[in-house]
Design an enzyme around this catalytic site. Structure first.
Site, short mmCIF file in Angstrom:
data_model
loop_
_atom_site.label_atom_id
_atom_site.label_comp_id
_atom_site.label_asym_id
_atom_site.label_seq_id
_atom_site.Cartn_x
_atom_site.Cartn_y
_atom_site.Cartn_z
N CYS A 53 0.79 -1.23 0.00
CA CYS A 53 0.00 0.00 0.00
C CYS A 53 0.82 1.29 0.00
O CYS A 53 0.31 2.34 -0.34
CB CYS A 53 -0.95 0.00 1.19
SG CYS A 53 -0.16 0.38 2.76
N CYS A 78 7.71 -1.43 6.09
CA CYS A 78 7.13 -2.60 6.76
C CYS A 78 7.82 -3.89 6.34
O CYS A 78 7.65 -4.92 6.98
CB CYS A 78 5.63 -2.69 6.50
SG CYS A 78 5.21 -3.03 4.79
N CYS A 153 -4.30 5.27 -2.16
CA CYS A 153 -5.09 6.25 -1.41
C CYS A 153 -6.54 5.86 -1.60
O CYS A 153 -6.98 5.64 -2.73
CB CYS A 153 -4.84 7.66 -1.94
SG CYS A 153 -5.95 8.86 -1.18
N ILE A 267 18.79 -13.75 2.63
CA ILE A 267 17.70 -12.78 2.64
C ILE A 267 18.18 -11.55 1.88
O ILE A 267 19.19 -10.94 2.24
CB ILE A 267 17.24 -12.45 4.08
CG1 ILE A 267 16.11 -11.44 4.08
CG2 ILE A 267 18.38 -11.97 4.99
CD1 ILE A 267 15.27 -11.48 5.34
N GLN A 1208 -14.53 15.12 -2.54
CA GLN A 1208 -15.47 14.06 -2.17
C GLN A 1208 -16.03 13.39 -3.42
O GLN A 1208 -16.17 12.17 -3.47
CB GLN A 1208 -16.62 14.64 -1.33
CG GLN A 1208 -16.21 14.99 0.09
CD GLN A 1208 -15.73 13.78 0.86
OE1 GLN A 1208 -16.46 12.83 1.07
NE2 GLN A 1208 -14.47 13.80 1.25
N LEU A 1273 -22.17 15.95 -0.06
CA LEU A 1273 -21.74 15.24 -1.27
C LEU A 1273 -20.88 14.02 -0.98
O LEU A 1273 -20.20 13.50 -1.85
CB LEU A 1273 -20.95 16.20 -2.17
CG LEU A 1273 -21.75 17.38 -2.72
CD1 LEU A 1273 -20.85 18.43 -3.31
CD2 LEU A 1273 -22.73 16.89 -3.78
N GLU A 1275 -21.39 10.84 -0.47
CA GLU A 1275 -21.61 9.50 -1.01
C GLU A 1275 -21.95 9.46 -2.50
O GLU A 1275 -21.66 8.48 -3.19
CB GLU A 1275 -22.77 8.83 -0.28
CG GLU A 1275 -22.55 8.64 1.20
CD GLU A 1275 -23.85 8.29 1.88
OE1 GLU A 1275 -24.06 7.11 2.19
OE2 GLU A 1275 -24.67 9.22 2.08
C1 LIG Z 1 3.70 -5.91 -2.92
C2 LIG Z 1 4.42 -6.85 -3.86
C3 LIG Z 1 4.06 -6.85 -5.18
C4 LIG Z 1 4.71 -7.71 -6.07
N1 LIG Z 1 4.34 -7.69 -7.38
C5 LIG Z 1 4.97 -8.51 -8.25
C6 LIG Z 1 4.62 -8.53 -9.63
O1 LIG Z 1 3.75 -7.80 -10.07
N2 LIG Z 1 5.26 -9.40 -10.45
C7 LIG Z 1 6.24 -10.23 -9.98
O2 LIG Z 1 6.79 -10.98 -10.75
N3 LIG Z 1 6.60 -10.23 -8.70
C8 LIG Z 1 5.98 -9.41 -7.83
N4 LIG Z 1 6.33 -9.44 -6.50
C9 LIG Z 1 7.30 -10.43 -6.05
C10 LIG Z 1 8.71 -9.86 -6.07
O3 LIG Z 1 9.14 -9.73 -7.38
C11 LIG Z 1 9.60 -10.83 -5.32
O4 LIG Z 1 9.14 -10.90 -4.01
C12 LIG Z 1 11.01 -10.35 -5.31
O5 LIG Z 1 11.52 -10.27 -6.58
C13 LIG Z 1 11.90 -11.24 -4.45
O6 LIG Z 1 13.16 -10.62 -4.31
P1 LIG Z 1 13.80 -10.32 -2.88
O7 LIG Z 1 15.15 -9.81 -3.12
O8 LIG Z 1 12.93 -9.47 -2.09
O9 LIG Z 1 13.82 -11.78 -2.28
P2 LIG Z 1 13.83 -12.28 -0.79
O10 LIG Z 1 12.48 -12.16 -0.21
O11 LIG Z 1 14.92 -11.65 -0.04
O12 LIG Z 1 14.20 -13.80 -1.06
C14 LIG Z 1 13.39 -14.62 -1.84
C15 LIG Z 1 14.01 -16.01 -1.93
O13 LIG Z 1 15.19 -15.95 -2.68
C16 LIG Z 1 16.30 -16.47 -1.92
N5 LIG Z 1 17.48 -15.71 -2.33
C17 LIG Z 1 17.58 -14.37 -2.39
N6 LIG Z 1 18.77 -14.04 -2.92
C18 LIG Z 1 19.42 -15.19 -3.19
C19 LIG Z 1 20.69 -15.51 -3.75
N7 LIG Z 1 21.52 -14.57 -4.16
N8 LIG Z 1 21.03 -16.80 -3.87
C20 LIG Z 1 20.20 -17.77 -3.46
N9 LIG Z 1 18.98 -17.53 -2.92
C21 LIG Z 1 18.59 -16.25 -2.80
C22 LIG Z 1 15.88 -16.30 -0.50
O14 LIG Z 1 16.56 -17.18 0.33
C23 LIG Z 1 14.40 -16.59 -0.59
O15 LIG Z 1 14.19 -17.96 -0.62
C24 LIG Z 1 5.71 -8.58 -5.60
C25 LIG Z 1 6.07 -8.57 -4.25
C26 LIG Z 1 5.43 -7.72 -3.38
C27 LIG Z 1 5.81 -7.71 -1.94
S1 FES Z 2 -6.13 7.34 2.18
FE1 FES Z 2 -5.33 8.98 1.07
S2 FES Z 2 -6.16 10.67 2.07
FE2 FES Z 2 -7.14 9.01 3.05
S1 FES Z 3 3.25 -1.24 2.28
FE1 FES Z 3 1.43 -1.18 3.42
S2 FES Z 3 2.20 -0.82 5.39
FE2 FES Z 3 3.96 -1.10 4.29
#
Ligand SMILES: Cc1cc2nc3c(=O)[nH]c(=O)nc-3n(C[C@H](O)[C@H](O)[C@H](O)COP(=O)(O)OP(=O)(O)OC[C@H]3O[C@@H](n4cnc5c(N)ncnc54)[C@H](O)[C@@H]3O)c2cc1C
Ligand code: FES
Ligand code: FES
Length: 1357
Positions: A53, A78, A153, A267, A1208, A1273, A1275
């Site tokens: 969000c 977060c 939003c 991670i 609104q 206004l 709603e």
């Molecule tokens: C809100 C949100 C929206 C998203 N929207 C999309 C979307 O539209 N399309 C899409 O494709 N994806 C989407 N994603 C997923 C996102 O692409 C993946 O979560 C992200 O790419 C993972 O990368 P990270 O670095 O955060 O991985 P992490 O969460 O840090 O790790 C993921 C996994 O990879 C492993 N890992 C990480 N690095 C290595 C490494 N170098 N070697 C070995 N293992 C490793 C970790 O141990 C774990 O198992 C979304 C995610 C979120 C939270």
């Molecule tokens: S959520 Fe954007 S102003 Fe309320």
């Molecule tokens: S993205 Fe919603 S609280 Fe962090």
């Protein structure tokens, strides 16, 4: 390895220029928790906790010693583990500017452009914009849209937020009309507040904004710069209670650690691990962070490809790809282009800044946008271990997770090699999601073909899909079978069949929508087929073939299959009437005054309920909810939970000293549960984490009961209703049906809606030491109801309980009834334990427990003449009320009262009934039944139009109220403003010209269709009972002349406090700066009614006016005596003369009643009228749509504050657009709500709003009834969004007409891509519908239209 007794290393980072050294950091603590709880920086908000969000957005700055650059990027706090921030500098909204010191231009502009309403999303918006400006002080419009794509939003509808961002973009040069340096599109000048016309089009004055001065920004801390330039090599370790975080300084150390702890996970961005740990309870005791190892962020370009380090963020990958694409010839960059295209829509900017390529590849999400492309692009994974380098292909086997094709224990992903594409090779990628931006794809695909040089003979073919199985899937066998084939219609036909055979989706596939997803499999291939064909015939990629006659040409009208909708920065004009030129300058009524808290929202200084600092001895509460839809509770065993560290108590129904809710609606379940999500008991613990964890340890034993009912259809079958049917009738419906030319019967389904207020339900209860008094800080629209419920629950007088509401982060009806339940449960906990209790629902629990808008099933029978005149209409609606009554009876009544909308139908029968089902109880929601009900009425209109062969607007006009008349419930009214809105809307939108243009477009384009619709609205404001319109205010004037205004309305973001001060300012004739509102409190204004039904500002305004007039009457003799004196002089004199400077004001309410026996009444004080016209374009192959333009005309009468009222209208419209197009609730067969986060439940984003979005307030007509002739206004704008729904339906109807299909297909709201795609039936849908579906058209592609036509005309040459 986890060993809390060992001492952790020191974590060093900076926050807002101040050094932070943490000695015992817990790896489970996120940056957001640390900022809010440890540093008390509460600007960043927690609205979802899963990265979806943007409310928690902050900026991270890191110095890269290799390229000697400091990178500034926005992140979702977060999801950022605190441990990952060693050496980083964090900037939060508090560090950007403050109302106490200096405002940053971003903060000033978002507030003054009216980009804040409730303000809960605002700090996140500010931080996304701020991070953008740190990198691009003059951003392009595209960069602006990209920067805000991850921020949601729920209030504003985004337009004013984008408008504030646009003020930083370079001014467009305009068309330089006649050499004047002006653009012909710039209509604003003559319409500015100071201009001559009485119509205004500016809601803020841009020239007053302070300029952006990048030199004023915080510098990157020199200490961190030194740390980055001379990085420590030693491993840092942080030991937590359950998890150990290790961050090695060198690659060798990382590999050694991975060898030693092969089960330990790396991670990286934590965007996959984080949500899994939070929502799915995944737990990893050892985490290895590669963040400090630059080797993993290297990018290497070679003559045959690109190697990207696994530690590069997706943003860095995007920048790298953009760079290489600009350097190399197109034929070499096919794979890079496909990747770049998907990176533009993958998640929001913050997630792309955090997520790494390595994490993305390894997490192997089934919906991964990149893995399918990497797989068809023959990418290779470079794996590193102590043994050295090993290479494996990123292929189908790897994606399927086969052990033989996977990483070995001890290995990590070092980098990904992506080869250049070659001559005669084409790569494309496709994705379809519920909405344009920040939405996971439902299906995506990557396709690559390579032809034998100089021919169209397939030499290599690779196809991979995401979203069609548990992992990304490759269609290996299909591709093999097509080798050697020519690129023609025969191949296309066979490919489609083979693909559907190979990429099989069982009927029970996760995520459902099987037919849709199967259809996309072939629709995407069709698009690929045409794209390649286009390249072969006209593209510059491929050189001329040896025999140029070979390629079939694409017929013009089928080219519309190509190309996708682009996201653009919306434009809009807001028109309102200027105040009378004689109105004193100081009088703010009617002027676009900024929201009182706007600047505080923007600086994060506005305090919401959970921003209140922790009070002494405070404990946290978490709720235990039912996992069964209908069951007897056999036992509740809390023993294990009570044994956990920090757990203080478990609160059950037995602890309630007074009444436990109502017989049918218990606060805490007793004996049985009626839905999944019903609250059974609550855990009280020292921390929120302990309380939440303990809820999992409460063992509830159930015995399932029958029946279990989820749907309206089942409820009807079981005769399961919450209340009797409500009916209104006029004329003789049956007789009229006998005298009409035609009769149509139909059905319509309207899905439910989640409120998705950004601030979830929350309350802080502080028991006082004396007299059983309680202080409650609660996010509610109805504090008196909370107070009353707590009183009866605790069995203490109402007077002992004080509820305080400073501000609410969005309510939309969802905080009318529910906060009382949470308040009462928390109060029981507070009284039992003697401690203050804080109860904050996380997003998942909030969505699970609280219910929302009632889903509706409507049946209609309409009789009409061939001219389109409707003679008889019979509508019967059923609402899904959920398991308890809540507001369902009232919603049903309002639904029936409002169903006729703007139409005079002499023989009319309207019926409505609320069904009882085993789902969480549905409740009040903006519009209160009208947005669902009126959709049924308008669907009748379109059905009649289809049968008469007339455009729907003609049917609307023909049947609209035209003269002073009476409604079906005999309330007299004049429809004059309705007619004016309708005419102005047609006029302002150039409707008739555009209708013709739409038809022209549709003739020329087979695969894209446009639709246009205009809908009228008569919306009744207020409650159907006089007592609900009473309001009170209390105004104190202090001896320094300052004035404190208190009233019974709650600030939900709708600007009620701002409007109240405008009223007080006019009445007391003093500037608004003398006036102040502190909070809404049951101690200052008692016995209030809910702030709802669009009437809050109206009735409370009357009360404030009354109080001010009383005070002014008391002051008049003093003023007369000293007319030249100042306000302060008069107040001092009044004090000396012992004149009371405090007054209560009271408004007894508008007369309103309804007699349901007779079906007559005057239930509403007045009506708001409006009309909206929307135009859309749909992609028949994917179901996607773009909103080309919306024009709204609304009768606001004399707006108290046009900026707030336009806000609104726009906000409600966009929320309505969500209802009618993207917001879909998904339940499991057991009644468990699946869509419990912004990732699964898609509210509109900034990219979803109409590209042109115009709102005008109808020049005023007087309504003497209301305060200064203004209208409520809050709603009404919601329903006007049905114009988008009907425009989509219009486009679908055009597609169906062209395909010789019935136009009046069964409509369902929301009009999701799935429904649009499946309604635009064609060969591909036929191929994919279930085995039992009738095949109405010849499935063989080759022998039906498009391809025959498409392939017959061979290249002229
Ligand atoms: C809100 C949100 C929206 C998203 N929207 C999309 C979307 O539209 N399309 C899409 O494709 N994806 C989407 N994603 C997923 C996102 O692409 C993946 O979560 C992200 O790419 C993972 O990368 P990270 O670095 O955060 O991985 P992490 O969460 O840090 O790790 C993921 C996994 O990879 C492993 N890992 C990480 N690095 C290595 C490494 N170098 N070697 C070995 N293992 C490793 C970790 O141990 C774990 O198992 C979304 C995610 C979120 C939270
Ligand atoms: S959520 Fe954007 S102003 Fe309320
Ligand atoms: S993205 Fe919603 S609280 Fe962090």
């Amino acid at each position: 390895m986890s060993c809390p007794s060992q001492s952790s290393d020191e974590l060093v980072f900076f926050v807002n220029g101040r050094k932070v050294t943490e000695k015992n950091v817990d790896p489970e603590v996120t940056l957001l928790v640390f900022l809010r709880k440890s540093l008390r920086l509460t600007g960043a908000k927690d609205a979802c906790g899963t990265g979806g969000c943007g409310a928690c957005t902050v900026m991270v700055s890191q110095h890269d010693p290799v390229c000697k650059k400091t990178r500034h990027f926005s992140v979702m706090a977060c999801l950022v583990p605190l441990c990952s921030l060693h050496g980083a500098a964090i900037t939060t909204v508090e560090g950007v500017g403050s109302i106490k010191t200096r405002l940053h231009p971003v903060q000033e502009r978002i507030a003054k452009s009216h980009g804040t309403q409730c303000g809960f999303c605002t700090p996140g918006m500010v931080m996304s914009l701020y991070a953008l400006l740190r990198n691009h002080p003059q951003p392009s419009e595209e960069q602006l849209m990209e920067a805000l794509g991850g921020n949601l939003c729920r209030c504003t509808g985004y337009r004013p937020i984008l408008e504030s961002g646009r003020t930083f973009c370079p001014e467009p040069s305009g068309c330089q009309q006649s050499g004047t340096g002006k653009c012909c599109l710039d209509q604003k000048e003559s319409n500015s507040p100071g201009g001559k016309s009485d119509i205004c089009t500016e809601l803020f004055v841009k020239d007053e904004f302070q300029p952006l001065d990048p030199t004023q920004e915080l510098i990157f801390p020199p200490e961190l710069l030194r740390m980055a330039e001379n990085p420590e090599k030693q491993t840092l370790t942080f030991y937590g209670e359950r998890i150990t975080w290790t961050s090695p300084g060198t690659l060798q150390d990382l590999l050694a650690l991975k060898a030693k702890y092969p089960e330990a996970l790396l991670i990286s961005g934590n965007t996959c691990l984080g949500p899994a740990m939070k929502s799915q309870g995944h737990f990893y005791p050892i985490l290895l962070s590669p963040a400090r190892i630059p080797d993993l962020r290297m990018v290497t370009k070679t003559s045959d490809g690109l190697t990207i380090g696994s530690g590069c963020s997706l943003t860095q990958v995007k920048d790298t790809l953009a760079e290489i694409i600009s350097e190399l010839p197109e034929e070499k960059t096919q794979t890079y282009r496909a990747l770049l295209k998907h990176l533009q829509s993958l998640a929001g900017q913050q997630i792309r800044n955090m997520a790494t390529l390595g994490g993305h590849v390894i997490s192997r999400h089934c919906y991964s946008d990149l893995n399918p492309i990497l797989s068809v692009g023959s990418a290779v994974l470079n794996l590193l271990s102590e043994e050295g380098l090993r290479q494996i292909p990123l292929d189908g086997q790897f994606l399927a997770g086969l052990v033989s094709a996977d990483l070995k224990p001890g290995e990590i992903l070092g980098s990904v090699y992506i080869p250049h594409s070659q001559k005669w090779e084409f790569v494309s990628a496709f994705r379809q999601a519920q909405c344009h931006q920040n939405a996971l794809p439902e299906v995506n695909a990557a396709m690559r073909v390579r032809f034998k040089e100089g021919t169209d003979t397939i030499q290599e073919l690779s196809i991979a899909y995401g979203g069609v199985g548990s992992s990304a899937t490759t269609a290996h066998s299909t591709c093999q079978r097509l080798l050697g084939r020519r690129w023609n219609a025969l191949t296309l036909d066979e490919a489609c069949r083979l693909l559907l055979d190979e990429v099989s989706l069982p009927g029970s596939a996760l995520g459902g929508k099987v037919d849709f997803r199967r259809t996309l499999i072939v629709s995407f291939f069709f698009k690929f087929y045409l794209e390649v064909l286009q390249e072969l015939t006209v593209g510059v990629t491929a050189p001329e073939p040896a025999d140029s006659q070979r390629y079939p040409e694409i017929a013009d009208q089928f080219r519309s299959a190509l190309g996708e909708f682009q996201v653009t920065l919306p434009q809009g004009i807001q028109t309102y009437q200027k105040v009378d030129s004689h109105q004193p300058l100081q009088d703010p009524v009617g002027r676009p005054i900024m929201h009182l808290s706007g600047l505080k929202h923007a600086t994060g200084e506005a305090i919401f309920c959970d921003d209140i600092p922790r009070v002494d001895n405070e404990l946290f509460m978490a709720l235990v909810t039912s996992t069964r839809a209908h069951a007897r509770i056999v036992s509740i065993d809390s023993s294990e939970a009570l044994d956990l560290p920090g757990v203080v108590d478990v609160i059950t129904a037995e602890d309630i000293p007074g009444t436990n809710g109502d017989e049918d609606n218990k606060l805490l379940a007793v004996d049985k549960v009626l839905c999944v999500g019903q609250v059974i008991c609550a855990v009280v613990a020292e921390t929120d984490v302990q309380a939440k964890r303990a809820t999992d340890k409460i063992k509830v034993t159930y015995e399932d009961l029958k029946p279990v009912i989820f749907t309206i259809e089942d409820a009807i079958k079981h005769n399961s209703f919450l209340c009797p049917e409500k009916t209104l009738e006029q004329g003789n419906v049956e007789e009229a049906f006998e005298n009409v030319d035609q009769i149509v019967e139909g059905e319509i389904h309207v899905g439910g809606q989640e409120h998705f207020y950004m601030e979830t339900q929350r309350v802080l209860v502080i028991p006082k030491t004396e007299d059983k008094e309680l202080d409650m800080y609660v996010s509610t629209q109805d504090p008196a109801h909370v107070q009353k419920t707590v009183s009866s629950t605790l069995n203490i007088p109402i007077s002992r309980i004080t509820c305080h509401v400073k501000r609410v982060g969005g309510g939309f009806g969802g905080k009318v009834a529910r906060p009382a339940v949470f308040g009462a449960i928390a109060a029981v906990g507070a009284v039992k334990t003697g401690h203050p209790i804080r109860l904050v629902l996380d997003r998942e629990d909030d969505m699970l427990i609280t219910g929302g808008r009632h889903p509706l099933f409507g049946k209609y029978k309409v009789g009409f003449m061939n001219s389109g005149r409707i003679k008889a209409l019979d509508i019967r609606c059923y609402l899904n009320g959920g398991c308890t009554l809540d507001d369902s009876e009232l919603v049903t009544e309002f639904l029936v009262l409002k169903l006729e909308n703007a139409y005079k139908i002499r023989n009319l029968r309207l019926r409505g009934r609320a069904c009882m089902t085993n789902l969480p109880s549905n409740t009040a929601f903006r519009g209160f039944g009208f947005p669902q009900g009126a959709l049924v009425t308008e669907s009748c209109i379109t059905a009649v139009a289809a049968k008469c062969g007339l455009p729907p607007e003609k049917i609307r006009e023909k049947n609209m109220y035209k003269t002073v008349d009476k409604t079906i419930y005999k309330q007299a009214f004049s429809p004059e403003p309705l007619i004016r809105c309708w005419k102005e809307c047609l006029d302002k939108s150039s409707f008739h010209i555009r209708r013709t243009q739409v038809e022209e477009f549709n003739k020329k384009n087979y695969w894209k269709k446009r639709g246009i619709a205009v809908v009228p609205m008569k919306f009744s404001v207020g409650f159907a009972a006089t007592s609900y319109h009473q309001a009170a205010a209390l105004v104190h004037i202090y001896t320094d002349g300052s004035v404190l205004v208190a009233h019974g309305g709650n600030e939900l973001g709708q600007g009620i406090h701002t409007k109240m001060l405008q009223v007080a300012s006019r009445e007391l004739r003093i500037p608004m700066s003398h006036l102040h509102v502190c909070e809404t409190s049951t101690a200052t204004v008692p016995n209030t009614v809910a702030t709802a039904a669009s009437i809050g500002a109206d009735v409370n305004g009357r009360a404030v006016q009354d109080a001010c007039q009383i005070l002014l009457r008391r002051l008049e003799p003093i003023i007369k005596k000293n007319p030249e004196g100042s306000w302060r002089d008069w107040i001092e004199a009044a004090f000396e003369q012992r004149i009371s400077l405090s007054a209560t004001g009271y408004f007894r309410g508008y007369k309103a009643f309804m007699d349901w026996e007779k079906g007559e009444g005057d239930p509403f004080p007045y009506y708001v009228y409006g009309a909206a016209c929307s135009e859309v374009e749909i992609d028949c192959l994917t179901g996607a749509h773009r909103k080309i333009r919306t024009d709204i005309v609304m009768d606001a009468c004399c707006s108290l504050n046009p900026a707030i009222d336009v806000g609104q209208i726009e906000g409600a419209f966009i929320q309505g657009m969500g209802l009618y197009t993207t917001e879909e609730l998904h339940y499991s067969p057991e009644g468990v709500l699946h869509s419990r986060s912004p990732n699964e439940y898609k509210i509109p984003t900034a990219a979803d709003i109409p590209e042109q979005f115009h709102v005008s307030l109808l020049p005023s007509s007087q309504t003497p009834l209301t305060i200064y002739s203004s209208k409520g206004l809050g709603e009404s704008g919601m329903f006007l969004a049905s114009s988008v729904f009907f425009a989509i339906a219009d486009a679908v109807a055009a597609a169906r007409r062209q395909r010789d299909l019935a136009e009046d297909f069964t409509a369902r709201s929301p009009a999701t891509p799935e429904r649009v795609r499946m309604a635009c039936a064609d060969q591909f849908t036929d191929m994919c519908e279930g085995p039992d579906a009738p095949k109405v058209r010849v499935p063989a592609l080759l022998i039906t239209w498009p391809l025959e036509d498409l392939v017959v005309s061979y290249s002229k040459a």
